[in-house]
Design an enzyme around this catalytic site. Structure first.
Site, short mmCIF file in Angstrom:
data_model
loop_
_atom_site.label_atom_id
_atom_site.label_comp_id
_atom_site.label_asym_id
_atom_site.label_seq_id
_atom_site.Cartn_x
_atom_site.Cartn_y
_atom_site.Cartn_z
N GLU A 259 45.50 15.26 -4.99
CA GLU A 259 45.79 14.00 -5.69
C GLU A 259 45.88 12.82 -4.72
OE1 GLU A 259 49.28 14.96 -8.09
OE2 GLU A 259 47.97 15.75 -9.66
N ASP A 338 49.63 22.81 -14.45
CA ASP A 338 50.65 21.91 -13.95
C ASP A 338 51.87 21.87 -14.88
OD1 ASP A 338 51.93 20.02 -12.49
OD2 ASP A 338 50.61 18.35 -13.00
N GLU A 366 59.12 17.13 -16.80
CA GLU A 366 57.99 16.21 -16.91
C GLU A 366 57.20 16.42 -18.20
OE1 GLU A 366 55.28 16.42 -13.62
OE2 GLU A 366 53.86 15.03 -14.54
C1 GCU Z 1 52.19 16.60 -11.24
C2 GCU Z 1 52.98 15.32 -11.35
C3 GCU Z 1 52.88 14.48 -10.12
C4 GCU Z 1 53.17 15.33 -8.88
C5 GCU Z 1 52.26 16.53 -8.86
C6 GCU Z 1 52.58 17.49 -7.74
O1 GCU Z 1 50.83 16.32 -11.33
O2 GCU Z 1 52.55 14.61 -12.47
O3 GCU Z 1 53.79 13.42 -10.25
O4 GCU Z 1 53.00 14.58 -7.75
O5 GCU Z 1 52.42 17.26 -10.04
O6 GCU Z 1 53.19 18.53 -8.04
O7 GCU Z 1 52.25 17.25 -6.61
#
Ligand code: GCU
Length: 641
Positions: A259, A338, A366
């Site tokens: 990400e 996730d 979440e």
């Molecule tokens: C999820 C979450 C993110 C977080 C990511 C992770 O996608 O929405 O906010 O950073 O997990 O676990 O790294």
């Protein structure tokens, strides 16, 4: 410190101990903590005759302890300071029972040596994510005004709560390491050391999330290449300085090539190269690297049906089995996607026998109602920890983990710690399951948090929590398909919200059917990442469990489930049933006055108003969407808009 809810350690929970004479035999920091607890409880610390003897005898595993009672004396014999502390809290859990009759010696030791909580806290308030990423309980307890808080009394109270449930590691900053937070590793060390000082008396070691690009961000290097000797030297020196400030420093948590976070791919290296770089720097100091396996392509083209996000962690990591240093823990989310309310257990957990693996859970809600909805997650976690990847005769996930467990904390500076007061039960349960994956912690939590609660109060809490995960699942995304949430903040329904995005999170609903074909025969092949028997079980529509059907298969709406219902009728029925269940819980809390403390009742009621509103929104959007797509009416002719 402002008025903070005592959670599972109210003074009343110590009443049975308060009436006793207690002898503590042992030296060191944690023995001191135990003496402090005894005094705080109002008990008499004695050196001679005692009703309770807590004794630290080095040797038998520092966290283990044995409890017994004979001739009117309750004894706790611990293998070290942490065991002494855990033994004391065990007595608190037992209450009066700890001092009644005889008790044959009973040994307690944790199932996992590493029992960790990860905070996704930022020092600064992030413009999109706020201070605590995916935090639903206010700001950070560690940071305020752009730095580590001066007053850490709230952290001390937190550490005490965590010690009572056996947590022994805390990572104090977000896995997405922004510019400001990268400096915790260097400029802020004296302040980070103050946090470590507060955690230490409770047997908790501090960990930091670090940026893989630290040598560039902080060290003025042009590269963070793990094979570059200058980069290696930078990490060795930086880690040396951390260790000098925090002698019992736990180690690093790393989200790399995930990400948008930097990682070894930029230099043509792999995750083993990256993890081993940090492992080498930490090894002389006894530290570990928690290297996260949450790696996937977040810029996927939704038109591309060959890429499957669920496959990604296995495809990246399984081939690296055997290449990670001993002090690397590869931290794997419990499911392949996730933290959805329903996912299969990640096949990575069965694919790396020569690697120390940890499973990562999400206590912060979440995707499970963001602490506005009640959703008691222990049943889901027990399923994951107790899953047998090699079938009935094989080991459980928990038994195979050598890197322990980690979970994202749900705590903030909210007076109830967790926003929703009943979300405290999730934090409690996580700690207890990390210690003993077979535990059923709800009764313990109720007894400690609401000492002397009447049977009607206990019944109300059970009624509200026991089935709450199933209820949440019922009114949100059906049959394991997941992801029908509003993009970005992930709260509330949006059936197609992620359907045409790059995130790899699709349901493929059309007029005929829904679900993702992840079979080997005709789909993405994900089902083949499991060992037998599960690869076979998931491969076939006939044997795939209903609750995961749409995770593994694309089926027509008319497909008949094992339950006997069609997929479309199941969608309608569960969405109506889920909302009806929330209505029932709301009515039960309308009658709760006097059963539980007024502040708790008021806060829970407030949250239930929103849960009901949101559950109805979910029901109506999901049902309407599928009625319009499929054209199949509800067999029971209820109102669908
Ligand atoms: C999820 C979450 C993110 C977080 C990511 C992770 O996608 O929405 O906010 O950073 O997990 O676990 O790294």
């Amino acid at each position: 410190m402002t008025d903070v809810h005592p959670a599972w350690l109210p003074d009343a929970a110590f009443a049975p101990l308060a009436a006793r004479r207690v002898r503590v035999v042992g030296e060191g920091l944690l023995a001191g903590t135990v003496r402090g607890e005894v005094t705080r409880a109002g008990a008499r610390l004695v050196t001679g005759d005692a009703d309770v003897v807590l004794e630290q005898r080095e040797g038998d595993g520092p966290e283990a302890y044995e409890i017994a009672r004979r001739d009117g004396v309750t004894t706790v014999v611990a293998g070290g300071g942490p065991g002494l502390l855990y033994g004391l809290f065990h007595l608190v859990r037992l209450g009066e029972e700890a001092f009644a009759g005889d008790r044959a010696p009973e040994r307690h030791a944790p199932a996992h040596a590493l029992r960790m909580l990860d905070h996704w806290d930022n020092v600064d308030v992030h413009p999109v994510m706020g201070q605590v990423e995916r935090g639903y309980a206010g700001g950070s307890i560690f940071y305020a005004d752009g730095r580590v808080r001066e007053d850490l009394s709230r952290v001390a109270a937190y550490a005490r709560l965590l010690a009572a449930i056996g947590i022994n590691r805390v990572a104090v900053n977000n896995v997405n390491v922004h510019r400001r937070e990268a400096r915790l590793l260097t400029d802020d060390l004296p302040d980070v050391a103050r946090i470590a000082d507060v955690l230490r008396p409770w047997g908790i070691r501090l960990h930091l999330s670090v940026s893989f690009a630290s040598p560039v961000l902080l060290g003025g290097h042009t590269s963070a290449d793990p094979l570059d000797p200058d980069v290696q030297a930078w990490w060795a020196a930086a880690t040396e300085r951390v260790h000098a400030a925090i002698p019992d420093f736990g180690g690093y948590v790393v989200k790399a090539d995930s990400e948008g976070q930097p990682g070894p791919f930029a230099y043509g290296r792999d995750h083993a190269d990256g993890a081993n770089l940090l492992a080498r720097a930490l090894a002389p100091h006894g530290g570990v690297v928690h290297w996260r396996a949450f790696v996937y392509d977040h810029r996927q083209d939704w038109r591309d049906r060959t890429t499957d996000r669920a496959r990604a962690a296995y495809d990246h990591f399984a081939p690296l089995d055997g290449r990670f240093a001993d002090n690397v823990v590869v931290q794997v989310k419990h499911g392949p996607m996730d933290f959805q309310v329903r996912e299969p257990v990640s096949p990575v957990l069965a694919a790396m026998p020569r690697t120390r693996l940890a499973v990562e859970l999400q206590v912060t809600q979440e995707y499970t109602g963001q602490q506005r909805h009640v959703c008691y997650l222990a049943p889901a976690w027990r399923e994951a920890l107790g899953f047998r990847p090699w079938g009935e005769d094989g080991a459980t996930v928990s038994e195979t983990l050598r890197g322990g467990v980690a979970a994202v904390s749900n705590v903030g500076d909210d007076p109830f710690w967790t926003g929703h007061p009943l979300a405290q039960a999730n934090l409690y349960a996580y700690g207890r399951l990390a210690w003993d994956p077979d535990a059923d912690p709800l009764d313990e939590w109720v007894s400690l948090t609401f000492p002397g609660a009447a049977p009607a109060a206990r019944a109300l809490l059970h009624d509200t929590l026991d089935r709450s995960r199933r209820t949440y699942e019922d009114y949100t995304a059906p049959l394991g398909v997941g992801w029908m949430v509003r993009p970005g903040h992930h709260y509330g329904p949006d059936v197609d919200g992620y359907e045409y995005t790059p995130w790899g999170t699709y349901h493929f609903a059309d007029r005929d059917g829904i679900g993702v074909d992840r079979t080997v025969a005709t789909g993405t092949g994900y089902a083949g990442q499991y060992p037998r028997p599960w690869s076979d079980v998931y491969e076939s529509r006939d044997t795939c469990p209903d609750e995961l059907l749409l995770f593994f298969h694309h089926v027509p709406y008319s497909h008949v489930l094992a339950s006997g219902s069609t997929v479309i009728q199941h969608v309608y029925d569960t969405h109506f049933a889920g909302v009806a269940e929330v209505e029932r819980i709301v009515a039960a809390w309308d009658r709760a006055d006097g059963l539980l403390p007024a502040d708790v009742v008021a806060r829970v009621r407030g949250r239930l108003v929103e849960q009901l509103r949101s559950a109805r929104e979910w029901r109506d959007q999901v049902n309407t969407y599928f009625l319009r797509k499929s054209g199949v009416p509800d067999a029971r002719r209820r109102t669908i808009h």
